[in-house]
Motif scaffolding. Structure first.
Motif, PDB file in Angstrom:
ATOM      1  N   ASP A   1     -71.527  73.648  34.128  1.00 23.60           N
ATOM      2  CA  ASP A   1     -72.405  73.628  35.295  1.00 23.60           C
ATOM      3  C   ASP A   1     -72.967  72.210  35.475  1.00 23.60           C
ATOM      4  O   ASP A   1     -72.681  71.314  34.677  1.00 23.60           O
ATOM      5  CB  ASP A   1     -73.518  74.666  35.137  1.00 23.60           C
ATOM      6  CG  ASP A   1     -74.395  74.400  33.923  1.00 23.60           C
ATOM      7  OD1 ASP A   1     -74.263  73.322  33.312  1.00 23.60           O
ATOM      8  OD2 ASP A   1     -75.210  75.270  33.570  1.00 23.60           O
ATOM      9  N   PRO A   2     -73.763  71.956  36.518  1.00 23.40           N
ATOM     10  CA  PRO A   2     -74.306  70.589  36.711  1.00 23.40           C
ATOM     11  C   PRO A   2     -75.119  70.069  35.537  1.00 23.40           C
ATOM     12  O   PRO A   2     -75.253  68.855  35.375  1.00 23.40           O
ATOM     13  CB  PRO A   2     -75.169  70.752  37.969  1.00 23.40           C
ATOM     14  CG  PRO A   2     -74.543  71.863  38.718  1.00 23.40           C
ATOM     15  CD  PRO A   2     -74.048  72.813  37.679  1.00 23.40           C
ATOM     16  N   GLN A   3     -75.691  70.936  34.702  1.00 21.58           N
ATOM     17  CA  GLN A   3     -76.425  70.505  33.513  1.00 21.58           C
ATOM     18  C   GLN A   3     -75.516  70.402  32.285  1.00 21.58           C
ATOM     19  O   GLN A   3     -75.984  70.241  31.165  1.00 21.58           O
ATOM     20  CB  GLN A   3     -77.571  71.476  33.206  1.00 21.58           C
ATOM     21  CG  GLN A   3     -78.735  71.378  34.174  1.00 21.58           C
ATOM     22  CD  GLN A   3     -78.441  71.994  35.522  1.00 21.58           C
ATOM     23  OE1 GLN A   3     -77.727  73.008  35.608  1.00 21.58           O
ATOM     24  NE2 GLN A   3     -78.953  71.397  36.583  1.00 21.58           N
ATOM     25  N   PHE A   4     -74.193  70.512  32.523  1.00 21.08           N
ATOM     26  CA  PHE A   4     -73.174  70.425  31.477  1.00 21.08           C
ATOM     27  C   PHE A   4     -73.320  71.544  30.450  1.00 21.08           C
ATOM     28  O   PHE A   4     -72.972  71.401  29.284  1.00 21.08           O
ATOM     29  CB  PHE A   4     -73.204  69.068  30.770  1.00 21.08           C
ATOM     30  CG  PHE A   4     -71.861  68.671  30.210  1.00 21.08           C
ATOM     31  CD1 PHE A   4     -70.826  68.320  31.041  1.00 21.08           C
ATOM     32  CD2 PHE A   4     -71.641  68.680  28.841  1.00 21.08           C
ATOM     33  CE1 PHE A   4     -69.589  67.969  30.522  1.00 21.08           C
ATOM     34  CE2 PHE A   4     -70.406  68.329  28.308  1.00 21.08           C
ATOM     35  CZ  PHE A   4     -69.389  67.973  29.161  1.00 21.08           C
ATOM     36  N   GLN A   5     -73.807  72.671  30.876  1.00 21.65           N
ATOM     37  CA  GLN A   5     -73.867  73.858  30.027  1.00 21.65           C
ATOM     38  C   GLN A   5     -72.621  74.699  30.278  1.00 21.65           C
ATOM     39  O   GLN A   5     -72.101  74.757  31.396  1.00 21.65           O
ATOM     40  CB  GLN A   5     -75.128  74.673  30.325  1.00 21.65           C
ATOM     41  CG  GLN A   5     -76.419  73.925  30.061  1.00 21.65           C
ATOM     42  CD  GLN A   5     -76.621  73.583  28.603  1.00 21.65           C
ATOM     43  OE1 GLN A   5     -76.277  74.369  27.720  1.00 21.65           O
ATOM     44  NE2 GLN A   5     -77.166  72.405  28.341  1.00 21.65           N
ATOM     45  N   GLY A   6     -72.127  75.355  29.230  1.00 20.97           N
ATOM     46  CA  GLY A   6     -70.946  76.184  29.381  1.00 20.97           C
ATOM     47  C   GLY A   6     -71.184  77.368  30.308  1.00 20.97           C
ATOM     48  O   GLY A   6     -72.238  77.992  30.291  1.00 20.97           O
ATOM     49  N   ILE A   7     -70.188  77.668  31.144  1.00 20.57           N
ATOM     50  CA  ILE A   7     -70.274  78.779  32.095  1.00 20.57           C
ATOM     51  C   ILE A   7     -69.629  80.010  31.469  1.00 20.57           C
ATOM     52  O   ILE A   7     -68.521  79.945  30.932  1.00 20.57           O
ATOM     53  CB  ILE A   7     -69.576  78.422  33.419  1.00 20.57           C
ATOM     54  CG1 ILE A   7     -70.228  77.180  34.035  1.00 20.57           C
ATOM     55  CG2 ILE A   7     -69.634  79.583  34.399  1.00 20.57           C
ATOM     56  CD1 ILE A   7     -69.538  76.702  35.306  1.00 20.57           C
ATOM     57  N   LYS A   8     -70.304  81.120  31.529  1.00 23.89           N
ATOM     58  CA  LYS A   8     -69.777  82.372  30.997  1.00 23.89           C
ATOM     59  C   LYS A   8     -68.634  82.878  31.874  1.00 23.89           C
ATOM     60  O   LYS A   8     -68.594  82.624  33.081  1.00 23.89           O
ATOM     61  CB  LYS A   8     -70.883  83.418  30.923  1.00 23.89           C
ATOM     62  CG  LYS A   8     -72.027  83.066  29.976  1.00 23.89           C
ATOM     63  CD  LYS A   8     -71.536  82.971  28.544  1.00 23.89           C
ATOM     64  CE  LYS A   8     -72.689  82.684  27.592  1.00 23.89           C
ATOM     65  NZ  LYS A   8     -72.225  82.593  26.188  1.00 23.89           N
ATOM     66  N   PRO A   9     -67.682  83.619  31.289  1.00 24.02           N
ATOM     67  CA  PRO A   9     -66.549  84.093  32.100  1.00 24.02           C
ATOM     68  C   PRO A   9     -66.968  85.033  33.221  1.00 24.02           C
ATOM     69  O   PRO A   9     -66.349  85.035  34.285  1.00 24.02           O
ATOM     70  CB  PRO A   9     -65.648  84.782  31.069  1.00 24.02           C
ATOM     71  CG  PRO A   9     -66.550  85.117  29.935  1.00 24.02           C
ATOM     72  CD  PRO A   9     -67.568  84.018  29.882  1.00 24.02           C
ATOM     73  N   TYR A  10     -68.019  85.833  33.001  1.00 27.36           N
ATOM     74  CA  TYR A  10     -68.442  86.757  34.050  1.00 27.36           C
ATOM     75  C   TYR A  10     -69.272  86.063  35.128  1.00 27.36           C
ATOM     76  O   TYR A  10     -69.775  86.722  36.034  1.00 27.36           O
ATOM     77  CB  TYR A  10     -69.239  87.925  33.429  1.00 27.36           C
ATOM     78  CG  TYR A  10     -70.236  87.530  32.376  1.00 27.36           C
ATOM     79  CD1 TYR A  10     -71.504  87.055  32.701  1.00 27.36           C
ATOM     80  CD2 TYR A  10     -69.900  87.625  31.034  1.00 27.36           C
ATOM     81  CE1 TYR A  10     -72.412  86.697  31.732  1.00 27.36           C
ATOM     82  CE2 TYR A  10     -70.802  87.262  30.044  1.00 27.36           C
ATOM     83  CZ  TYR A  10     -72.059  86.798  30.398  1.00 27.36           C
ATOM     84  OH  TYR A  10     -72.953  86.430  29.428  1.00 27.36           O
ATOM     85  N   HIS A  11     -69.418  84.741  35.040  1.00 30.15           N
ATOM     86  CA  HIS A  11     -70.022  83.971  36.121  1.00 30.15           C
ATOM     87  C   HIS A  11     -68.970  83.264  36.971  1.00 30.15           C
ATOM     88  O   HIS A  11     -69.321  82.561  37.916  1.00 30.15           O
ATOM     89  CB  HIS A  11     -71.005  82.941  35.560  1.00 30.15           C
ATOM     90  CG  HIS A  11     -72.237  83.555  34.977  1.00 30.15           C
ATOM     91  ND1 HIS A  11     -73.037  82.902  34.053  1.00 30.15           N
ATOM     92  CD2 HIS A  11     -72.802  84.773  35.173  1.00 30.15           C
ATOM     93  CE1 HIS A  11     -74.047  83.690  33.709  1.00 30.15           C
ATOM     94  NE2 HIS A  11     -73.926  84.832  34.371  1.00 30.15           N
ATOM     95  N   MET A  12     -67.684  83.442  36.633  1.00 32.07           N
ATOM     96  CA  MET A  12     -66.576  82.935  37.442  1.00 32.07           C
ATOM     97  C   MET A  12     -66.049  84.071  38.310  1.00 32.07           C
ATOM     98  O   MET A  12     -65.999  85.223  37.881  1.00 32.07           O
ATOM     99  CB  MET A  12     -65.461  82.393  36.548  1.00 32.07           C
ATOM    100  CG  MET A  12     -65.908  81.379  35.499  1.00 32.07           C
ATOM    101  SD  MET A  12     -66.511  79.839  36.202  1.00 32.07           S
ATOM    102  CE  MET A  12     -65.053  79.247  37.038  1.00 32.07           C
ATOM    103  N   SER A  13     -65.633  83.753  39.527  1.00 32.67           N
ATOM    104  CA  SER A  13     -65.318  84.798  40.504  1.00 32.67           C
ATOM    105  C   SER A  13     -64.130  85.657  40.091  1.00 32.67           C
ATOM    106  O   SER A  13     -64.230  86.894  40.066  1.00 32.67           O
ATOM    107  CB  SER A  13     -65.057  84.160  41.868  1.00 32.67           C
ATOM    108  OG  SER A  13     -63.933  83.293  41.808  1.00 32.67           O
ATOM    109  N   VAL A  14     -62.991  85.040  39.740  1.00 31.83           N
ATOM    110  CA  VAL A  14     -61.792  85.831  39.425  1.00 31.83           C
ATOM    111  C   VAL A  14     -61.935  86.557  38.088  1.00 31.83           C
ATOM    112  O   VAL A  14     -61.636  87.762  38.016  1.00 31.83           O
ATOM    113  CB  VAL A  14     -60.537  84.940  39.456  1.00 31.83           C
ATOM    114  CG1 VAL A  14     -59.286  85.764  39.137  1.00 31.83           C
ATOM    115  CG2 VAL A  14     -60.382  84.271  40.819  1.00 31.83           C
TER     116      VAL A  14
END
Length: 452
Positions: free
Chosen positions: A313-326
């Motif tokens: 994300d913009p703060q360079f934190q890892g994005i969880k898979p359930y926060h991605m659309s597909v």
């Protein structure tokens, strides 16, 4: 006398040691400059090399071609490629009609490659793709677990996918991806609506573009969504015109009314890729509501959807898979939060990717023994526990039966895909060395004569 003068008189002169005499190495790097004459000569030499490159010198930017790419027939002029009595393999086609009885067990069948086939449209895992490039026709052996999985799919064709959500598990190289492809090919031959994702790792390894959507509070993946729509249309072209929208789809200031063919969703995504995630969600919603045709959602490398992604994300934190659309859309169907009125959800795990190993939540949901000591105080993510609940386990046998390996060995021998004589001693040697493991039997046995 001033203080500064006293200090300067009291302090002895210190001479810095030379770089050459230092025993600890240089403290800085010397800058290199060409003399004016030599620099001009180098520039002329480089310009001359660019204008007339050496024909014998290898091209540095030459495109690398994948392993086992077939040669054109015009280049195969040696007599070994044109024997007097050529033996062309022609195994039966992997079709629903050929799998009606248990007699199909231990037989090798080929995957048909018509226009809009599964292999051509959705693609394959890498190992499987390389094996199919060696053989003249893509083949696989029918195992006992293949027939039991087909019976499971037949029972699921008349019920909701909430009750038919399973994951294929097993040891490394046991043939999980092959079983998943066989299930997909079977459902396609039975006129199912099929959505196949052969490499789910590409959804979470930051290989496609993504953009944050404030409306859904998720990160959209327009490029991957567009590709998935195109492949879905290519495989299920016969259903795209008959299935209609049962709910209006809003597109800014305009909307698609009820009764519009779902093929229009793909057309809109082609005109504007930014709308592809919205069109993909609307298409799966309409497909899940219809009861005319059963639907199969097949996902290989399914464990990657439960692991942390490479996206930031913009703060360079890892994005969880359930926060991605597909991934979130697929996880909704995998967990049963969304479901098909008729159909099933089938996945396969992969153990070859060290970065995307099976997480604790998925392992406990499938009741798989832990591969390391696990404390009961270890934190489980509640979101992943919900997405993994209710999944059934389809264990894969770790080794071939002798009849299954012999059938596969015979096909490779008839197709002249081995560089040594085919005999019983060779087969037993390969089978013993690989302990019957399907991947080792092919890669360390049948392909052992190839230079990788």
């Amino acid at each position: 006398m001033s203080v500064l003068g006293a200090v300067s008189l009291a302090r002895p002169n210190v001479v810095a040691p030379s770089l050459a005499s230092s025993s600890r190495g240089p403290a800085c790097t010397q800058l290199r400059h060409y003399a004016p004459g030599k620099r001009m000569e180098k520039i002329k030499r480089d310009n001359k090399a660019q204008e007339a490159p050496d024909a014998d010198a290898p091209k540095k930017n030459m495109k690398r071609i994948g392993t086992f790419m077939p040669l054109p027939a015009s280049q195969l002029k040696h007599k070994m490629f044109n024997p007097d009595d050529p033996v062309m393999i022609n195994p039966p086609t992997f079709h629903a009609n050929a799998l009606t009885t248990r007699d199909a067990a231990s037989k090798v069948m080929q995957f048909a490659k018509p226009q809009g086939s599964i292999i051509k449209a959705y693609g394959l895992p890498i190992n499987m793709l390389l094996e199919f490039r060696v053989l003249s026709k893509p083949c696989s052996v029918v195992r006992d677990v293949t027939l039991s999985t087909i019976e499971r799919l037949e029972a699921a064709s008349v019920g909701s996918s909430q009750n038919s959500r399973a994951v294929i598990t097993g040891s490394t190289g046991s043939g999980k991806s092959y079983l998943l492809l066989q299930a997909v090919e079977y459902c396609k031959s039975r006129d199912w609506v099929v959505l196949y994702v052969p490499r789910a790792i590409n959804l979470v390894n930051s290989s496609t573009e993504y953009v944050y959507d404030a409306r859904t509070r998720t990160y959209l993946q327009p490029e991957f969504s567009f590709q998935l729509l195109q492949r879905f249309q290519q495989v299920n072209a016969q259903f795209m015109g008959t299935l209609k929208l049962t709910k209006d789809v809003t597109l800014g200031r305009r909307s698609l009314p009820v009764g519009t063919p779902i093929s229009e969703l793909v057309n809109i995504a082609q005109r504007d890729k930014a709308l592809a995630p919205l069109m993909l969600e609307a298409l799966l919603r309409e497909v899940s509501r219809q009861k005319t045709h059963p639907v199969l959602l097949a996902v290989d490398d399914i464990q990657a959807l439960y692991c942390n992604t490479y996206y930031r994300d913009p703060q360079f934190q890892g994005i969880k898979p359930y926060h991605m659309s597909v991934p979130r859309l697929l996880l909704d169907f995998i967990s049963g939060k969304r479901y098909f009125e008729r159909g099933a959800v089938l996945g396969a795990v992969s153990t070859t990717h060290t970065r995307f190993q099976m997480p604790l939540e998925l392992r406990e949901a499938l009741k798989i023994p832990h591969d390391r000591p696990v404390s009961p105080y270890l934190r489980r993510e509640p979101e992943l526990v919900r997405y993994a609940s209710g999944l059934q386990n389809i264990p894969m046998p770790s080794s071939f039966q002798v009849e299954e390996a012999a059938s596969l060995f015979e096909i490779w021998a008839k197709d002249k895909a081995m560089h040594f004589a085919a005999c019983d001693e060779t087969f037993l040697s390969m089978y013993t060395q690989s302990s019957g493991n399907p991947r080792d039997f092919i890669w360390k046995g049948l392909l052992s004569s190839f230079t990788m």
